[in-house]
Write an enzyme that holds these catalytic residues in place. Sequence first.
Site, PDB file in Angstrom:
ATOM      1  N   MET A   1      -1.568   2.861  -1.504  1.00 31.71           N
ATOM      2  CA  MET A   1      -2.320   2.935  -0.258  1.00 31.71           C
ATOM      3  C   MET A   1      -1.938   4.216   0.474  1.00 31.71           C
ATOM      4  O   MET A   1      -0.768   4.599   0.512  1.00 31.71           O
ATOM      5  CB  MET A   1      -2.010   1.720   0.621  1.00 31.71           C
ATOM      6  CG  MET A   1      -2.269   0.386  -0.058  1.00 31.71           C
ATOM      7  SD  MET A   1      -0.928  -0.143  -1.164  1.00 31.71           S
ATOM      8  CE  MET A   1       0.265  -0.751   0.016  1.00 31.71           C
TER       9      MET A   1
ATOM     10  N   CYS B   1      -6.584   2.323   6.953  1.00 29.42           N
ATOM     11  CA  CYS B   1      -6.638   2.607   5.509  1.00 29.42           C
ATOM     12  C   CYS B   1      -6.498   4.112   5.343  1.00 29.42           C
ATOM     13  O   CYS B   1      -7.406   4.871   5.710  1.00 29.42           O
ATOM     14  CB  CYS B   1      -7.944   2.126   4.885  1.00 29.42           C
ATOM     15  SG  CYS B   1      -8.115   2.630   3.143  1.00 29.42           S
TER      16      CYS B   1
END
Length: 400
Positions: A321, A104
């Site tokens: 993201m 992430c």
Amino acid sequence: MTSVPQIRIPATYLRGGTSKGVFFRLQDLPPAAQRPGAARDRLLLRVIGSPDPYGKQTDGMGGATSSTSKAVIIGAPTQPGHDVDYLFGQVAIDQAFVDWSGNCGNLSAAVGPYAVQAGFIDAARIPQDGICTVRIWQANIGKTIVAHVPIAGGAVQETGDFELDGVTFPAAEVPLEFIDPADEGDGTGAGGGAMFPTGNVVDTLEVPGVGALQATLINAGIPTVFVEASALGYDGTELQDAINGDAAALARFEAIRAQGALRMGLIGRLQEAAGRQHTPKVAFVAPPAGYTASSGKPVRAAEVDLLVRALSMGRLHHAMMGTAAVAIGAAAAVPGTLVHRAAGGGGTRAAVRFGHPSGTLRVGAEAAQVEGRWVVTKARMSRSARILMEGWVRVPGDCF
């Protein structure tokens, strides 16, 4: 009726970039969850509140979106020259699985500040005022991230005037460097052995029910499948409701993602894509155009080099993201990719600013051809991070 006492586990709830998640020190987890496996997964599912057939995660720490259904485990470094190991788990909302297949990028911004706050960094290295450089080993994909953590008064500076589209309040800027972000077949399962696993900057994907689509398949930051917005009837200015409220559109994107995963070598059979929701990502690109972001902020065509919309865990992301931003920067730097074309073509690019549903973001990448292959040595972007809560999470003692 029998009852099971709850146990409490030290934890910290942090925002990193446009995501937030529950952070644990490895040594604070119950012994059975200190190693990979079913017990760890069951514990994190219960902490976050999954699987939840209602899709709300009301009985857990999750926020019912892919951006807020996340867990992080930080441990002592296992690699020389690093300060911490960082392991990321993307927790499914309505299904009982934790996807460990990728990083992430947004929460990467919180790892450096957390490492300083949690005592992983030698006090002698923390200035009274200035920058503390934290070298992070991203254990999911076997890559190095360098975080430049601002320090004020001997402590992590969390407030400031750095604004990030997709985050309501300003905070302190945390510059990040993703070192050698393209996968080169290191055995972690993140990708298929090269930045462009097929050897091409553009491929044709035959997608049943969709047709033949041009696609750029790239392993950089996170494996990503880029397609052109126009090929799907979009213009690149779409916000979440336009995609997430359309079940047929979501099914098409999942079909594209699954075919891309197969072509990239991430899965061996098409059916395996359903159990690997975190990777690859699928995104669509378009040339610059003006639109109104989800906050009501106008984005002018002249402010961006291209438009990008990306899906995460089967839904259009509200912003972008962080790892997909790395993929955007890497692809934009390589002539001929769909991302490079959408940004106007020409030669290599050191940086691009792209429009996403919440606004804009700038990302840089250093790309070059080495022995006929494109490589990216470094990608750069800035995020911010802040501790939201610290203490303990409680879960039933028999949940794992």
